[in-house]
Design a protein around this motif. Structure first.
Motif, PDB file in Angstrom:
ATOM      1  N   HIS A 282      37.236  37.961  44.089  1.00 54.40           N
ATOM      2  CA  HIS A 282      37.137  38.154  42.511  1.00 54.40           C
ATOM      3  C   HIS A 282      35.556  37.706  42.338  1.00 54.40           C
ATOM      4  N   LEU A 283      34.984  37.164  43.091  1.00 51.75           N
ATOM      5  CA  LEU A 283      33.485  36.504  42.955  1.00 51.75           C
ATOM      6  C   LEU A 283      32.547  37.129  43.783  1.00 51.75           C
ATOM      7  N   LEU A 284      32.718  38.277  44.525  1.00 49.19           N
ATOM      8  CA  LEU A 284      31.895  38.890  45.266  1.00 49.19           C
ATOM      9  C   LEU A 284      30.515  39.023  44.396  1.00 49.19           C
ATOM     10  N   TYR A 285      29.268  39.049  45.282  1.00 48.64           N
ATOM     11  CA  TYR A 285      27.919  39.091  44.417  1.00 48.64           C
ATOM     12  C   TYR A 285      27.763  38.108  43.449  1.00 48.64           C
ATOM     13  N   THR A 286      28.474  36.873  43.424  1.00 45.66           N
ATOM     14  CA  THR A 286      28.132  36.228  42.304  1.00 45.66           C
ATOM     15  C   THR A 286      27.425  35.003  43.023  1.00 45.66           C
ATOM     16  N   ALA A 287      27.176  33.956  42.268  1.00 44.50           N
ATOM     17  CA  ALA A 287      26.463  32.611  42.806  1.00 44.50           C
ATOM     18  C   ALA A 287      27.274  32.126  43.979  1.00 44.50           C
ATOM     19  N   LEU A 288      28.441  32.384  44.241  1.00 45.43           N
ATOM     20  CA  LEU A 288      29.575  31.875  45.173  1.00 45.43           C
ATOM     21  C   LEU A 288      28.772  31.833  46.449  1.00 45.43           C
ATOM     22  N   PRO A 289      28.672  30.851  47.366  1.00 45.88           N
ATOM     23  CA  PRO A 289      28.228  30.891  48.743  1.00 45.88           C
ATOM     24  C   PRO A 289      28.538  32.021  49.404  1.00 45.88           C
ATOM     25  N   GLU A 290      27.674  32.560  50.146  1.00 44.76           N
ATOM     26  CA  GLU A 290      28.057  33.749  50.836  1.00 44.76           C
ATOM     27  C   GLU A 290      29.298  33.423  52.034  1.00 44.76           C
ATOM     28  N   TRP A 291      29.630  32.454  52.376  1.00 44.50           N
ATOM     29  CA  TRP A 291      30.431  32.209  53.439  1.00 44.50           C
ATOM     30  C   TRP A 291      31.745  32.515  52.590  1.00 44.50           C
ATOM     31  N   ALA A 292      31.913  31.974  51.643  1.00 43.54           N
ATOM     32  CA  ALA A 292      33.170  31.897  50.894  1.00 43.54           C
ATOM     33  C   ALA A 292      33.542  33.547  50.632  1.00 43.54           C
ATOM     34  N   GLN A 293      32.590  34.268  50.052  1.00 40.65           N
ATOM     35  CA  GLN A 293      32.497  35.560  49.913  1.00 40.65           C
ATOM     36  C   GLN A 293      33.309  36.255  50.948  1.00 40.65           C
ATOM     37  N   THR A 294      32.502  35.961  52.210  1.00 46.01           N
ATOM     38  CA  THR A 294      32.828  36.790  53.357  1.00 46.01           C
ATOM     39  C   THR A 294      34.372  36.382  53.702  1.00 46.01           C
ATOM     40  N   LEU A 295      34.531  35.233  53.602  1.00 44.74           N
ATOM     41  CA  LEU A 295      36.193  34.713  53.918  1.00 44.74           C
ATOM     42  C   LEU A 295      37.107  35.501  53.086  1.00 44.74           C
ATOM     43  N   GLY A 296      36.724  35.603  51.703  1.00 48.87           N
ATOM     44  CA  GLY A 296      37.498  36.123  50.813  1.00 48.87           C
ATOM     45  C   GLY A 296      37.804  37.816  51.025  1.00 48.87           C
ATOM     46  N   MET A 297      36.743  38.296  51.494  1.00 49.39           N
ATOM     47  CA  MET A 297      36.807  39.840  51.807  1.00 49.39           C
ATOM     48  C   MET A 297      37.631  39.893  53.086  1.00 49.39           C
ATOM     49  N   ILE A 298      37.336  39.244  54.077  1.00 45.91           N
ATOM     50  CA  ILE A 298      38.038  39.436  55.561  1.00 45.91           C
ATOM     51  C   ILE A 298      39.581  39.450  55.234  1.00 45.91           C
ATOM     52  N   PHE A 299      39.896  38.232  54.636  1.00 45.15           N
ATOM     53  CA  PHE A 299      41.183  38.116  54.514  1.00 45.15           C
ATOM     54  C   PHE A 299      41.821  39.106  53.444  1.00 45.15           C
ATOM     55  N   SER A 300      41.026  39.501  52.529  1.00 45.90           N
ATOM     56  CA  SER A 300      41.707  40.552  51.716  1.00 45.90           C
ATOM     57  C   SER A 300      41.926  41.917  52.474  1.00 45.90           C
ATOM     58  N   VAL A 301      40.936  42.200  53.249  1.00 50.66           N
ATOM     59  CA  VAL A 301      41.406  43.712  53.986  1.00 50.66           C
ATOM     60  C   VAL A 301      42.417  43.217  55.018  1.00 50.66           C
ATOM     61  N   MET A 302      42.667  42.139  55.621  1.00 49.06           N
ATOM     62  CA  MET A 302      43.714  41.948  56.325  1.00 49.06           C
ATOM     63  C   MET A 302      45.084  41.825  55.702  1.00 49.06           C
ATOM     64  N   LEU A 303      45.051  41.562  54.338  1.00 49.99           N
ATOM     65  CA  LEU A 303      46.340  41.547  53.395  1.00 49.99           C
ATOM     66  C   LEU A 303      47.050  42.795  53.516  1.00 49.99           C
ATOM     67  N   TRP A 304      45.897  44.002  53.704  1.00 52.38           N
ATOM     68  CA  TRP A 304      46.538  45.190  53.597  1.00 52.38           C
ATOM     69  C   TRP A 304      47.760  45.249  54.761  1.00 52.38           C
ATOM     70  N   ALA A 305      47.682  44.711  55.788  1.00 49.01           N
ATOM     71  CA  ALA A 305      48.799  44.992  56.790  1.00 49.01           C
ATOM     72  C   ALA A 305      49.989  44.321  56.611  1.00 49.01           C
ATOM     73  N   PRO A 306      50.172  43.141  56.199  1.00 48.32           N
ATOM     74  CA  PRO A 306      51.534  42.610  55.986  1.00 48.32           C
ATOM     75  C   PRO A 306      51.813  43.380  54.629  1.00 48.32           C
ATOM     76  N   SER A 307      51.115  43.664  53.464  1.00 54.53           N
ATOM     77  CA  SER A 307      51.686  44.277  52.360  1.00 54.53           C
ATOM     78  C   SER A 307      52.381  45.651  52.672  1.00 54.53           C
ATOM     79  N   TRP A 308      51.748  46.284  53.560  1.00 54.83           N
ATOM     80  CA  TRP A 308      52.361  47.561  53.880  1.00 54.83           C
ATOM     81  C   TRP A 308      53.599  47.407  54.841  1.00 54.83           C
ATOM     82  N   GLY A 309      53.352  46.582  55.696  1.00 58.36           N
ATOM     83  CA  GLY A 309      54.602  45.938  56.338  1.00 58.36           C
ATOM     84  C   GLY A 309      55.861  45.942  55.596  1.00 58.36           C
ATOM     85  N   GLY A 310      55.737  45.135  54.604  1.00 61.37           N
ATOM     86  CA  GLY A 310      56.775  44.870  53.714  1.00 61.37           C
ATOM     87  C   GLY A 310      57.126  46.264  52.867  1.00 61.37           C
ATOM     88  N   MET A 311      56.239  47.036  52.566  1.00 57.21           N
ATOM     89  CA  MET A 311      56.603  48.213  51.727  1.00 57.21           C
ATOM     90  C   MET A 311      57.414  48.982  52.651  1.00 57.21           C
TER      91      MET A 311
END
Lengths: 705, 56
Positions: A259-288
């Protein structure tokens, strides 16, 4: 019925109560949503009334949808399914009753205080501290009741749906408590202890996980119970459901920073959020997939059973949302979609399609069962389904089109390096027709709801709740055989161990993500490079929060050429270091305001606030005529500054003790200026002047002048 | 200057730690779940919602 007999029955009365509450509040949530949608399409519907102006109505809508509608749906489903899965009555009827009435009281309190402007100014966590406390209390009651039921269960093993409930209860408690750490200033006003970037990170850790653990995990639990139950066949793969659970619970908690991409949030936290969000796709679809394939060999039910239709479509919308979510977390896609209506469309795909349809499906199943009768009309349920689906699609597609159109217009730069649409309002008028389509979608959805209510009322009228009590089978032959158990089996018997493991799973992510940021902020603070707001500006800021300006305006300029051209230099961490709460925002229905200070003369703001269209034709911003009538509360400013000082804002003792006097002086200067430019006399003590002081300070406190 | 540098602050090892914890957890779950000895147990588990002790 004797006491002993009562103990041998399921408590369905509480399920009926929660279900009714869910259905009634649903109407409120949908209606308020529709009104808010219409206000954006046609601004006069703000009616110049402070209580229903968009900035206050939108939080009412989101709170009603999440906590009243979805909340009661969850409780109904959990109370119904847990008793059956655990083969025992709820732990304690009094706790059930306290949970029910307490929760409804909280909702009523929200429905009264939000229109009155009592708010934290943090999305989905708007309710002020006395209500926050009550939420904590009632949640604990719920937890005790639930875990008590687990403790006295007559079925040894915990079915996977119960895991999802446990994760929900534990995580929501952690999220709510951490995000509501605040210091009261008065009975209905408080400041969060976190400021600026910390507050942003904690808020979106909360906000995102409210979606995860209030709108996803409990509903997945319901899915794992009701789809097999109604289709009368076991879930497609129990193994998959276990992997689904652990992967989902573990990954979700990290995703907040998307929710905070491209904001003043430190880069590493943004990257972390992005990576885990993309990974989240797999279990979500597994459940679906697990949910959908449960219907293998019984797809005909999709045609004949409206209940199944709703549930399956809900899961399909879940698939859509959980595909789109990771997509929107990819930085380049986020750059386009963030702050636009695309996000609103995304949310409603989930809220209307996934949560809404799942709750409806559950209601169509539960009402006949709990009132011992048949559904009054399958045909009407089918009509509801089609009208509702059309409504969601209209909503989704219009918001998609609006979001992408506006996003592209914002970033469009011509060959000479200038913005193609420098007037923000141009990009707004372009999408107003789509706001009408969205409202039409909402109207469809609401109509479907009304059809359902008619159908359900008729069903209840022909039913008989009194006869519907189910006796619990004798415990002896239910209590699981004593086979030798290893690994996961043991784990399942051990609810406590399981709960602790789930807690660890969510805490690991939370701590790694939040902890470094807390210390980072301290570090920045020592630099002391921005000056805090003056007392009057702080008063103005609280008016900004009270009016909910943040629902339409961001205060976070992203480091992109088009944004710098439109709004100025990218926002820095330090500029919001004293902001309690942070007001970075999440939606730009109006332009970013991070550097609006000194952009316009005071008189411009004065006229703009009373009627935006006098300075910006075609604006859809509401009028705020009451700001000229209400007086600023100067006296409370000493208390406010003193709380801020205690929280670490570098105010001197003199600034605190003279807060009201200083504020009045500054107000007089602004009022004099306004009067000299042609505004009426005597504005100094009015709220409008404090608000103008705040707006003129935005972007003016930092180093970058 | 310093604050400029701070916004660029790259704590990549945190990302790597996070991914590793997840990987370990994930492999562990898969191992537990797909172990052969658990087949019959899962068959029992998956039928739990369907069983209301003959009462509907």
């Amino acid at each position: 019925m004797s006491n002993q007999n009562l103990l041998n029955t399921y408590d369905d009365d509480i399920v009926r109560k929660f279900l009714m509450a869910c259905l009634i509040w649903a109407g409120v949530a949908f209606l308020v949503g529709l009104i808010a949608a219409l206000q954006l399409a046609y601004w006069p519907l703000n009616l110049n009334l402070e209580w229903i102006t968009f900035g206050r109505l939108r939080p009412l809508h989101t709170n009603a949808a999440i906590f009243a509608f979805a909340g009661n749906a969850i409780f109904a489903g959990i109370y119904h399914s847990s008793q059956r899965l655990l083969k025992t009555r709820m732990f304690n009827d009094t706790l059930s009753a306290i949970h029910f009435w307490g929760w409804q009281l909280i909702i009523v309190a929200a429905a009264i205080t939000l229109p009155l402007g009592y708010t934290h100014g943090k999305e989905y966590a708007e309710l002020e501290w006395p209500i926050d406390l009550s939420i904590t209390l009632i949640w604990v009651v719920f937890a005790v009741n639930f875990f008590g039921t687990i403790a006295k269960r007559k079925e040894k093993h915990l079915y996977v749906a119960l895991w999802f409930y446990i994760a929900t209860i534990v995580t929501v408690a952690v999220l709510h408590i951490v995000n509501s750490i605040e210091i009261p200033v008065s009975f209905m006003k408080s400041y969060p202890v976190f400021a600026g970037i910390q507050d942003a990170l904690v808020q979106w850790w909360y906000g995102h996980n409210a979606v995860a653990f209030f709108l996803t995990t409990p509903f997945l639990g319901l899915m794992y119970y009701y789809i097999p139950k109604i289709a009368n066949r076991p879930v497609y793969s129990y193994r998959l459901s276990i992997v689904h659970f652990w992967a989902l619970v573990f990954l979700y908690i990290w995703a907040g920073p998307h929710h905070l991409l491209y904001t003043a949030l430190p880069e590493w936290a943004q990257t972390l959020g992005m990576i885990f969000s993309v990974m989240l796709w797999a279990p979500s679809w597994g459940g679906m997939i697990n949910g959908l394939l449960t219907l293998r060999g019984a797809w005909h039910l999709l045609r004949t059973e409206p209940t199944i239709k709703f549930l399956v479509t809900a899961v399909t919308f879940y698939a859509m949302s959980t595909f789109e979510g990771p997509l929107l977390s990819i930085k380049s896609v986020n750059a386009l979609g963030h702050y636009t209506d695309w996000i609103i469309g995304h949310v409603h795909g989930g809220a209307l399609g996934w949560n809404g349809f799942l709750a409806f499906g559950m209601a169509y199943y539960l009402v006949p069962k709990l009132w011992k009768t048949e559904l009054f009309s399958k045909k009407l349920a089918n009509t509801h389904f089609w009208i509702g689906t059309t409504g969601i699609l209209l909503y989704y597609i219009s918001m998609w089109a609006a979001g992408i159109t506006q996003g592209l217009m914002w970033r469009n730069i011509d060959a000479s390096g200038r913005l193609l649409y420098p007037d923000f309002v141009e990009t707004v008028t372009k999408i107003v027709p789509l706001y009408w389509v969205r409202a039409l979608g909402g109207l469809f959805f609401l109509t479907g709801y009304l059809i359902m209510m008619y159908n359900i009322t008729k069903t209840i009228q022909q039913g008989n709740a009194a006869k519907a009590t189910e006796t619990i089978p004798t415990p002896a032959h239910q209590m699981g055989s004593h086979e030798h158990e290893t690994g996961h089996r043991k784990l399942e018997g051990m609810a406590t161990v399981f709960t602790v493991l789930a807690l660890i799973a969510i805490l690991v992510g939370s701590v790694i993500e939040i902890y470094p940021t807390l210390s980072l902020h301290k570090y920045v603070k020592q630099e002391n490079i921005t000056s805090p707001y003056t007392a009057l500006e702080l008063a103005g800021r609280d008016i900004y929060i009270k009016e909910g300006c943040y629902v339409c305006h961001s205060q976070m300029i992203r480091p992109m050429a088009s944004e710098v051209l439109r709004y100025g230099q990218p926002s820095t961490l330090e500029e919001s270091m004293y902001d309690r709460p942070f007001q970075w925002g999440s939606k730009r229905t109006g332009p970013d305001l991070a550097r609006v200070g000194s952009k316009y003369p005071n008189l411009w703001h004065y006229r703009h606030m009373i009627d935006p269209r006098t300075v910006t034709p075609n604006s859809i911003m509401p009028n705020y005529p009451w700001l000229v009538q209400h007086d600023t509360d100067f006296l409370i400013l000493r208390k406010k500054l003193s709380v801020m000082k205690n929280l670490g804002v570098p105010y001197s003792d003199a600034e605190v003790s003279n807060a009201d006097i200083d504020a009045q002086k500054q107000a007089q200067t602004i009022a004099d200026d306004l009067q000299a430019q042609g505004a009426p006399a005597g504005l100094a003590k009015k709220e409008i002047v404090a608000l103008i002081a705040y707006l003129q300070a935005l972007g003016q406190k930092g180093v970058k002048k | 200057m310093k604050q400029e540098a701070l916004t660029q602050f790259q704590d990549t090892h945190l990302t790597i730690i996070a991914l590793m914890i997840f990987a370990i957890m994930f492999v562990g779950t898969i191992f537990f779940t797909y172990h052969k000895s658990r087949k019959s147990f899962f068959e029992k588990m998956q039928n739990l919602p369907l069983d209301e002790g003959g009462l509907q």
